[in-house]
Design a protein around this motif. Structure first.
Motif, mmCIF file in Angstrom:
data_model
loop_
_atom_site.group_PDB
_atom_site.id
_atom_site.type_symbol
_atom_site.label_atom_id
_atom_site.label_comp_id
_atom_site.label_asym_id
_atom_site.label_seq_id
_atom_site.Cartn_x
_atom_site.Cartn_y
_atom_site.Cartn_z
ATOM 1 N N ALA A 1 37.234 30.858 8.522
ATOM 2 C CA ALA A 1 36.510 30.479 9.369
ATOM 3 C C ALA A 1 36.934 29.872 10.543
ATOM 4 N N ALA A 2 37.831 29.098 10.189
ATOM 5 C CA ALA A 2 38.513 27.961 11.241
ATOM 6 C C ALA A 2 39.098 28.920 12.365
ATOM 7 N N ALA A 3 39.585 30.013 11.823
ATOM 8 C CA ALA A 3 40.325 31.106 12.816
ATOM 9 C C ALA A 3 39.540 31.747 13.761
ATOM 10 N N ARG A 4 38.291 31.729 13.280
ATOM 11 C CA ARG A 4 37.211 32.331 14.313
ATOM 12 C C ARG A 4 36.553 31.287 14.977
ATOM 13 N N GLY A 5 37.012 29.919 14.750
ATOM 14 C CA GLY A 5 36.291 28.865 15.606
ATOM 15 C C GLY A 5 35.149 28.477 15.004
ATOM 16 N N GLU A 6 35.071 28.636 13.722
ATOM 17 C CA GLU A 6 33.890 28.125 12.980
ATOM 18 C C GLU A 6 34.552 26.946 11.959
ATOM 19 N N PHE A 7 33.948 25.767 12.338
ATOM 20 C CA PHE A 7 34.527 24.611 11.686
ATOM 21 C C PHE A 7 33.483 23.869 10.705
ATOM 22 N N PRO A 8 33.833 23.003 9.663
ATOM 23 C CA PRO A 8 32.920 22.479 8.629
ATOM 24 C C PRO A 8 32.209 21.404 9.688
ATOM 25 N N PRO A 9 31.088 20.796 9.234
ATOM 26 C CA PRO A 9 30.330 19.988 10.121
ATOM 27 C C PRO A 9 31.069 18.805 10.335
ATOM 28 N N GLY B 1 45.463 35.118 17.595
ATOM 29 C CA GLY B 1 45.173 36.468 17.248
ATOM 30 C C GLY B 1 46.148 37.505 17.265
ATOM 31 N N ALA B 2 46.052 38.763 16.355
ATOM 32 C CA ALA B 2 47.060 39.804 16.335
ATOM 33 C C ALA B 2 47.008 40.587 18.192
ATOM 34 N N LEU B 3 48.115 40.998 18.385
ATOM 35 C CA LEU B 3 48.082 41.795 19.660
ATOM 36 C C LEU B 3 48.552 43.274 19.220
ATOM 37 N N PRO B 4 48.107 44.122 20.024
ATOM 38 C CA PRO B 4 48.573 45.578 19.939
ATOM 39 C C PRO B 4 49.982 45.766 20.433
ATOM 40 N N GLY B 5 50.522 46.805 19.690
ATOM 41 C CA GLY B 5 51.816 47.407 20.322
ATOM 42 C C GLY B 5 52.910 46.712 19.746
ATOM 43 N N GLU B 6 54.319 47.029 20.294
ATOM 44 C CA GLU B 6 55.531 46.495 19.681
ATOM 45 C C GLU B 6 55.874 45.108 20.300
ATOM 46 N N PRO B 7 56.513 44.498 19.628
ATOM 47 C CA PRO B 7 57.144 43.264 20.189
ATOM 48 C C PRO B 7 57.742 43.353 21.510
ATOM 49 N N GLY B 8 57.911 42.326 22.375
ATOM 50 C CA GLY B 8 58.635 42.672 23.695
ATOM 51 C C GLY B 8 59.906 42.231 23.707
ATOM 52 N N ILE B 9 60.542 42.022 22.456
ATOM 53 C CA ILE B 9 61.745 41.592 22.352
ATOM 54 C C ILE B 9 62.410 42.370 21.331
ATOM 55 N N ALA B 10 63.824 42.700 21.264
ATOM 56 C CA ALA B 10 64.464 43.441 20.376
ATOM 57 C C ALA B 10 64.846 42.751 19.098
ATOM 58 N N ALA C 1 44.341 39.799 11.206
ATOM 59 C CA ALA C 1 43.664 39.747 12.298
ATOM 60 C C ALA C 1 44.063 38.462 12.983
ATOM 61 N N VAL C 2 44.964 37.638 12.433
ATOM 62 C CA VAL C 2 45.528 36.250 13.026
ATOM 63 C C VAL C 2 46.749 36.057 12.204
ATOM 64 N N VAL C 3 47.382 35.032 13.002
ATOM 65 C CA VAL C 3 48.873 34.741 12.317
ATOM 66 C C VAL C 3 48.671 33.172 12.503
ATOM 67 N N TRP C 4 49.130 32.328 11.614
ATOM 68 C CA TRP C 4 49.288 31.122 11.518
ATOM 69 C C TRP C 4 50.604 30.348 11.780
ATOM 70 N N ALA C 5 50.617 29.238 12.399
ATOM 71 C CA ALA C 5 51.869 28.514 12.331
ATOM 72 C C ALA C 5 51.746 26.767 12.055
#
Length: 230
Positions: free
Chosen positions: A11-19, A97-106, A178-182
């Motif tokens: 939910a937090a990844a979607r911008g929906e947080f606890p009260p 959020g995830a991005l389409p396509g291949e990474p822009g780095i080798a 759909a997302v990645v965390w750091a």
């Protein structure tokens, strides 16, 4: 991911947080490995298989301010004494959020399970994959409650060239979710700026209760050797 912690993080990844009501939610650990505290705006989540009454009593003893009690050293010390685990650091949670396509780095994937980077990551994550780039390393795997997490490292000699940002961005192309965390240690401003430049947005803080010996603190607390974003 089907645990309460996974649902809260999703939910937090979607911008929906606890009260934002100053309260603390206590839920079960998603598994035997993962335990700790999450802090959102005016709301905390403790995920720990301990007596909820004991947890609330320790929160009350830690601070008269419920907005900060869950992230105080006194509360964390009580958790460590109770569980025999340790809190490595309080980290900033960020997500992108995830991005389409291949990474822009080798990148070239490291598949050797005995490689030091892979072996260390496997202590804290599952489904670990590691890629090497010229001057850097990208590590991905499933951490807390099964979320996909990224860590990067950059060699000293190639800092200030945007490699950290490129690696963090590459993770957004490589994630199967759909997302990645750091997780970033707040005092490591270069790391924080690098991930924000790569599109990761802050959603809260976390303090993980880690079991066993700590032989890789930078991997747990969010990557310590990042360059200034170019």
């Amino acid at each position: 991911m089907s645990s309460d912690v996974a649902r809260i993080l999703g939910a937090a990844a979607r911008g929906e947080f606890p009260p934002p009501d100053g309260s603390t939610t206590i839920v079960a650990q998603p598994n035997g490995r993962d335990a700790g505290v999450l802090s959102f705006t005016a709301h905390s989540v403790v995920f720990l298989d301990e007596d909820p009454d004991w947890i609330r009593a320790e929160l009350a003893a830690a601070s008269t301010d419920p907005l900060v009690a869950s992230m105080t050293p006194r509360f964390h010390a009580a958790l460590m004494a109770r569980t025999g685990r340790y809190v490595n650091a309080v980290d900033l949670m960020t997500v992108a959020g995830a991005l389409p396509g291949e990474p822009g780095i080798a990148l070239r994937e490291i598949e050797d399970k005995e490689h030091p980077r892979v072996a260390r990551a496997l202590k804290y994550r599952e489904e670990v994959r590691v890629w090497a780039a010229d001057g850097g390393v990208l590590i991905m795997g499933r951490g807390v409650a099964g979320r996909m997490e990224v860590a990067v490292e950059v060699d000293e000699g190639v800092r200030h060239r945007g490699l950290g940002r490129a690696l963090a961005t590459a993770a957004r192309h490589l994630t199967p979710d759909a997302v990645v965390w750091a997780q970033n240690t707040p005092g490591n401003a270069r790391s924080v700026r690098t991930f924000q430049a790569a599109g990761y947005r802050p959603v809260g803080a976390e303090a993980l209760l880690v079991a066993g010996q700590d032989d890789g603190p930078e991997l747990l607390s969010g990557l310590s050797r990042l360059p200034q974003p170019a």
